[in-house]
Write a protein that holds these residues in place. Structure first.
Motif, mmCIF file in Angstrom:
data_model
loop_
_atom_site.group_PDB
_atom_site.id
_atom_site.type_symbol
_atom_site.label_atom_id
_atom_site.label_comp_id
_atom_site.label_asym_id
_atom_site.label_seq_id
_atom_site.Cartn_x
_atom_site.Cartn_y
_atom_site.Cartn_z
ATOM 1 N N GLU A 1 0.822 -1.194 0.000
ATOM 2 C CA GLU A 1 0.000 0.000 0.000
ATOM 3 C C GLU A 1 0.866 1.257 0.000
ATOM 4 O O GLU A 1 2.028 1.222 0.427
ATOM 5 C CB GLU A 1 -0.919 -0.018 1.234
ATOM 6 N N THR A 2 0.312 2.366 -0.492
ATOM 7 C CA THR A 2 1.017 3.637 -0.445
ATOM 8 C C THR A 2 1.056 4.148 1.000
ATOM 9 O O THR A 2 0.279 3.706 1.852
ATOM 10 C CB THR A 2 0.319 4.681 -1.316
ATOM 11 N N ARG A 3 1.911 5.110 1.258
ATOM 12 C CA ARG A 3 1.981 5.688 2.599
ATOM 13 C C ARG A 3 0.674 6.385 2.950
ATOM 14 O O ARG A 3 0.172 6.280 4.079
ATOM 15 C CB ARG A 3 3.143 6.685 2.671
ATOM 16 N N ILE A 4 0.078 7.076 1.987
ATOM 17 C CA ILE A 4 -1.211 7.731 2.220
ATOM 18 C C ILE A 4 -2.281 6.693 2.544
ATOM 19 O O ILE A 4 -3.071 6.847 3.471
ATOM 20 C CB ILE A 4 -1.613 8.579 0.998
ATOM 21 N N GLY A 5 -2.312 5.620 1.743
ATOM 22 C CA GLY A 5 -3.293 4.574 1.973
ATOM 23 C C GLY A 5 -3.140 3.935 3.332
ATOM 24 O O GLY A 5 -4.137 3.669 4.034
ATOM 25 N N PHE A 6 -1.910 3.679 3.742
ATOM 26 C CA PHE A 6 -1.665 3.044 5.031
ATOM 27 C C PHE A 6 -2.194 3.912 6.171
ATOM 28 O O PHE A 6 -2.814 3.407 7.112
ATOM 29 C CB PHE A 6 -0.164 2.793 5.209
ATOM 30 N N HIS A 7 -1.966 5.208 6.085
ATOM 31 C CA HIS A 7 -2.434 6.107 7.147
ATOM 32 C C HIS A 7 -3.949 6.266 7.111
ATOM 33 O O HIS A 7 -4.585 6.400 8.160
ATOM 34 C CB HIS A 7 -1.732 7.457 7.046
ATOM 35 N N PHE A 8 -4.536 6.231 5.923
ATOM 36 C CA PHE A 8 -5.993 6.330 5.826
ATOM 37 C C PHE A 8 -6.670 5.164 6.539
ATOM 38 O O PHE A 8 -7.727 5.336 7.165
ATOM 39 C CB PHE A 8 -6.422 6.365 4.357
ATOM 40 N N LEU A 9 -6.071 3.989 6.482
ATOM 41 C CA LEU A 9 -6.674 2.799 7.074
ATOM 42 C C LEU A 9 -6.617 2.786 8.602
ATOM 43 O O LEU A 9 -7.137 1.853 9.224
ATOM 44 C CB LEU A 9 -5.995 1.538 6.521
ATOM 45 N N ARG A 10 -6.041 3.795 9.194
ATOM 46 C CA ARG A 10 -6.062 3.916 10.658
ATOM 47 C C ARG A 10 -6.856 5.143 11.097
ATOM 48 O O ARG A 10 -6.864 5.496 12.274
ATOM 49 C CB ARG A 10 -4.638 3.969 11.207
ATOM 50 N N SER A 11 -7.576 5.748 10.147
ATOM 51 C CA SER A 11 -8.261 7.009 10.415
ATOM 52 C C SER A 11 -9.670 6.803 10.973
ATOM 53 O O SER A 11 -10.269 5.735 10.851
ATOM 54 C CB SER A 11 -8.357 7.833 9.125
ATOM 55 N N HIS A 12 -10.192 7.859 11.577
ATOM 56 C CA HIS A 12 -11.576 7.871 12.058
ATOM 57 C C HIS A 12 -12.540 7.681 10.890
ATOM 58 O O HIS A 12 -13.553 6.972 11.016
ATOM 59 C CB HIS A 12 -11.864 9.195 12.767
ATOM 60 N N THR A 13 -12.233 8.301 9.769
ATOM 61 C CA THR A 13 -13.087 8.172 8.582
ATOM 62 C C THR A 13 -13.212 6.713 8.176
ATOM 63 O O THR A 13 -14.319 6.221 7.903
ATOM 64 C CB THR A 13 -12.519 8.993 7.412
ATOM 65 N N TRP A 14 -12.103 5.997 8.129
ATOM 66 C CA TRP A 14 -12.128 4.584 7.750
ATOM 67 C C TRP A 14 -12.949 3.757 8.736
ATOM 68 O O TRP A 14 -13.797 2.955 8.343
ATOM 69 C CB TRP A 14 -10.700 4.049 7.674
ATOM 70 N N GLN A 15 -12.711 3.970 10.016
ATOM 71 C CA GLN A 15 -13.357 3.136 11.023
ATOM 72 C C GLN A 15 -14.860 3.388 11.105
ATOM 73 O O GLN A 15 -15.649 2.448 11.208
ATOM 74 C CB GLN A 15 -12.718 3.358 12.387
ATOM 75 N N HIS A 16 -15.262 4.652 11.036
ATOM 76 C CA HIS A 16 -16.653 4.985 11.323
ATOM 77 C C HIS A 16 -17.512 5.216 10.085
ATOM 78 O O HIS A 16 -18.719 4.994 10.125
ATOM 79 C CB HIS A 16 -16.714 6.205 12.242
ATOM 80 N N HIS A 17 -16.911 5.632 8.984
ATOM 81 C CA HIS A 17 -17.699 5.898 7.780
ATOM 82 C C HIS A 17 -17.577 4.785 6.743
ATOM 83 O O HIS A 17 -18.327 4.790 5.767
ATOM 84 C CB HIS A 17 -17.287 7.226 7.156
ATOM 85 N N VAL A 18 -16.649 3.869 6.945
ATOM 86 C CA VAL A 18 -16.487 2.758 6.008
ATOM 87 C C VAL A 18 -16.743 1.430 6.732
ATOM 88 O O VAL A 18 -17.698 0.720 6.433
ATOM 89 C CB VAL A 18 -15.088 2.776 5.348
ATOM 90 N N LEU A 19 -15.892 1.096 7.699
ATOM 91 C CA LEU A 19 -16.034 -0.175 8.417
ATOM 92 C C LEU A 19 -17.371 -0.300 9.142
ATOM 93 O O LEU A 19 -18.098 -1.287 8.981
ATOM 94 C CB LEU A 19 -14.904 -0.320 9.426
ATOM 95 N N ARG A 20 -17.701 0.679 9.956
ATOM 96 C CA ARG A 20 -18.929 0.602 10.757
ATOM 97 C C ARG A 20 -20.162 0.470 9.867
ATOM 98 O O ARG A 20 -21.060 -0.341 10.143
ATOM 99 C CB ARG A 20 -19.055 1.851 11.642
ATOM 100 N N VAL A 21 -20.203 1.250 8.792
ATOM 101 C CA VAL A 21 -21.353 1.213 7.891
ATOM 102 C C VAL A 21 -21.484 -0.168 7.240
ATOM 103 O O VAL A 21 -22.579 -0.730 7.134
ATOM 104 C CB VAL A 21 -21.227 2.319 6.823
ATOM 105 N N ALA A 22 -20.354 -0.739 6.816
ATOM 106 C CA ALA A 22 -20.385 -2.059 6.173
ATOM 107 C C ALA A 22 -20.820 -3.145 7.153
ATOM 108 O O ALA A 22 -21.628 -4.020 6.813
ATOM 109 C CB ALA A 22 -19.022 -2.385 5.590
ATOM 110 N N ILE A 23 -20.288 -3.127 8.370
ATOM 111 C CA ILE A 23 -20.636 -4.152 9.353
ATOM 112 C C ILE A 23 -22.115 -4.075 9.708
ATOM 113 O O ILE A 23 -22.802 -5.100 9.815
ATOM 114 C CB ILE A 23 -19.740 -4.027 10.599
ATOM 115 N N ASN A 24 -22.644 -2.872 9.870
ATOM 116 C CA ASN A 24 -24.072 -2.723 10.148
ATOM 117 C C ASN A 24 -24.916 -3.292 9.007
ATOM 118 O O ASN A 24 -25.948 -3.941 9.232
ATOM 119 C CB ASN A 24 -24.418 -1.255 10.372
ATOM 120 N N ASP A 25 -24.491 -3.052 7.773
ATOM 121 C CA ASP A 25 -25.227 -3.546 6.610
ATOM 122 C C ASP A 25 -25.169 -5.073 6.548
ATOM 123 O O ASP A 25 -26.182 -5.750 6.320
ATOM 124 C CB ASP A 25 -24.653 -2.931 5.337
#
Length: 237
Positions: free
Chosen positions: A11-35
């Motif tokens: 992964e790119t450095r930007i991508g790696f840091h994005f995957l530890r972000s609040h946006t990733w956890q709450h707007h991507v992961l959480r939404v998918a798990i709920n679905d």
């Protein structure tokens, strides 16, 4: 870095840091798990063993624990550095998670040993997709669930994603191609077990800005190229 998969795409450095972000956890992961939880239906498959394939930095652990209450949780990733961060995340959340440095195409677990396989935004990173799907099938118990959430070729093959992230482009698939793979492997599912989220962050051109500004109507399902597919599919009992 010594990755556990010979076909691992770093992964790119930007991508790696994005995957530890609040946006990733709450707007991507959480939404998918709920679905996915909604599509599994009631009663939920609580307890048992849950395997998070491509667990990355462990941001899914708390969400999965709260959703499915597994008695045993495992996280697998080919990147040793990500697993170090996963270990820290599990410790921070006071969760017991067994971590495996391994390739999704060669999972070091016995046959029929897992009740739920969670595969979120992992599959489009894998080169050996058929082998990985066969491994998910092998380790799942009869009646076990594969919770599958993916971005499609229509999203991965956009200038924004190509610019900031890195993927094996020759294996990217459409939503229907991913569903066909699941069927061919033998997984069972119906329309109630599949969704095609059209979330703002997955819009291929403008992130949905024109629609939010009222300048364009959102295309309905069937009249758009799907950017995401979620499927809760089951191995026959």
């Amino acid at each position: 870095m010594n990755y556990a998969s010979p076909t691992y795409v770093e992964e790119t450095r930007i991508g790696f840091h994005f995957l530890r972000s609040h946006t990733w956890q709450h707007h991507v992961l959480r939404v998918a798990i709920n679905d996915l939880q909604r599509m599994v239906g009631r009663p939920l498959p609580l307890g048992g063993t849950l395997l998070d394939v491509g667990c990355g930095q462990g941001k899914s652990f708390r969400l999965l624990h709260d959703a499915f209450e597994p008695t045993r949780m495992l996280g697998l990733d080919a990147d040793p550095h990500s697993l170090l961060l996963s270990s820290a995340e599990a410790e921070r959340e006071e969760l017991k998670v067994e971590l495996l440095t391994a390739d999704c195409a060669d999972i070091p677990l016995p046959d029929h040993s897992v009740d739920i396989v969670f595969c979120h935004q992992t599959f489009h990173h894998l080169v050996e997709q058929e082998r990985a799907l066969a491994q998910f099938w092998r380790v799942l118990k009869p009646g076990g669930w594969l919770l599958f959430a993916e971005s499609t070729k229509a999203y991965i093959d956009t200038w924004v994603i190509r610019w900031f992230f890195r993927h094996p482009m020759h294996v990217q698939k459409t939503a229907e191609e991913y569903l066909d793979m699941l069927r061919q492997q033998g997984f069972e599912f119906g329309p109630q077990n599949v969704s095609f989220p059209y979330l703002w962050w997955s819009r291929s051109k403008d992130f949905g800005l024109l629609e939010r500004w009222g300048l364009r109507a959102a295309p309905p399902p069937g009249q758009r190229e799907e950017t995401l597919v979620n499927a809760a599919v089951r191995k026959p009992a």
